[in-house]
Design an enzyme around this catalytic site. Sequence first.
Site, mmCIF file in Angstrom:
data_model
loop_
_atom_site.group_PDB
_atom_site.id
_atom_site.type_symbol
_atom_site.label_atom_id
_atom_site.label_comp_id
_atom_site.label_asym_id
_atom_site.label_seq_id
_atom_site.Cartn_x
_atom_site.Cartn_y
_atom_site.Cartn_z
ATOM 1 N N PRO A 1 0.791 -1.212 0.000
ATOM 2 C CG PRO A 1 0.260 -0.824 2.209
ATOM 3 C CD PRO A 1 1.215 -1.554 1.340
ATOM 4 C CD GLU A 2 2.789 4.417 -3.621
ATOM 5 O OE1 GLU A 2 2.782 5.647 -3.552
ATOM 6 O OE2 GLU A 2 3.427 3.780 -4.480
ATOM 7 C CE LYS B 1 4.353 4.774 1.955
ATOM 8 N NZ LYS B 1 5.752 4.621 1.500
ATOM 9 N NE ARG C 1 11.086 -0.318 -2.763
ATOM 10 C CZ ARG C 1 9.941 0.164 -2.276
ATOM 11 N NH1 ARG C 1 9.942 0.944 -1.222
ATOM 12 N NH2 ARG C 1 8.810 -0.171 -2.832
#
Length: 272
Positions: free
Chosen positions: A2-3, A52, A259
Amino acid sequence: MPEGHVIHRLAVALTEGFSDRPVRVTSPQGRFAGSAELMDGRVLIGAEAIGKHLFIDFDAPLAAPIIHIHLGLIGKLRLGPPRPVVGEVRLRLASPELVADLHGPQWCRLISPAEHDAVVEASGPDPLRADADPDRGWQRVHRASRSIAALLMDQRIAAGVGNIFRAEVLYRHRLDPFIPGKQLKAATWRAIWADLVDLMAYAVGTGRIDTVRSEHDPELTGRPPRVDPHGGEVYVYRRAFQPCLVCGGEIRSQLLEGRSLYWCPRCQRRKS
DNA sequence: CTTGCATGTGCAT
DNA sequence: TGCACCTGCAAGT
């Protein structure tokens, strides 16, 4: 996976589905068993998101009456009608009509109000919260030698932004991802921030990250939508080696601080 | 069946 | 900078 928009949606859904009544709290998988027992049958007051992080408040005479969840990279919280447990469910919230199953979270723990406040204070401004102050992010950006792409993944700068919003907002502003933060103009930061507010609020409303929208980009009016596998329409995220929707050039990707970063080198040449 | 990958973070070096 | 961790899913053998 999730963001921030996913977490905010979950907070709304949990509050709407469970608040103001007692909730069954269990840990079918067992790893949250002792803590789940403490909350079982108590009244759920409401849920809140910052970045988050997800907080679920219970009416309980305990030092730590708040469930603090961070889904991490692979965690999921699935809401739906009552159903048998499938897979590894660390935490289940249940009412007669609704079940919420937590799988694979990075964290799931009970915390005190003081610990909650510490998380909020350590967090950067969240574009999805009305109380966010983007200048707190700018204070870090404008003196940083790290690249703007790395900075946008830093939760102290813009909480809730993840790999998709990072790549997409840089593209939408045609910014070179590798320029140092200190090279950015204040006006550019404000524009990025305003765009994040808009894009992320849209994603909370729809549950999708759609960044290719003609009302934002007149160049694309009339073009048929292409939905990418993660469930949204995007310019560059996970589109390595595919043609850029705007210039036709090849989208590139490379690892940056562990990333994958995606960008269009032809479109993204702005240096400030 | 196995492998690799994923919207993330924190710790060790 | 690298790696461990949490799990599910899709692709490959």
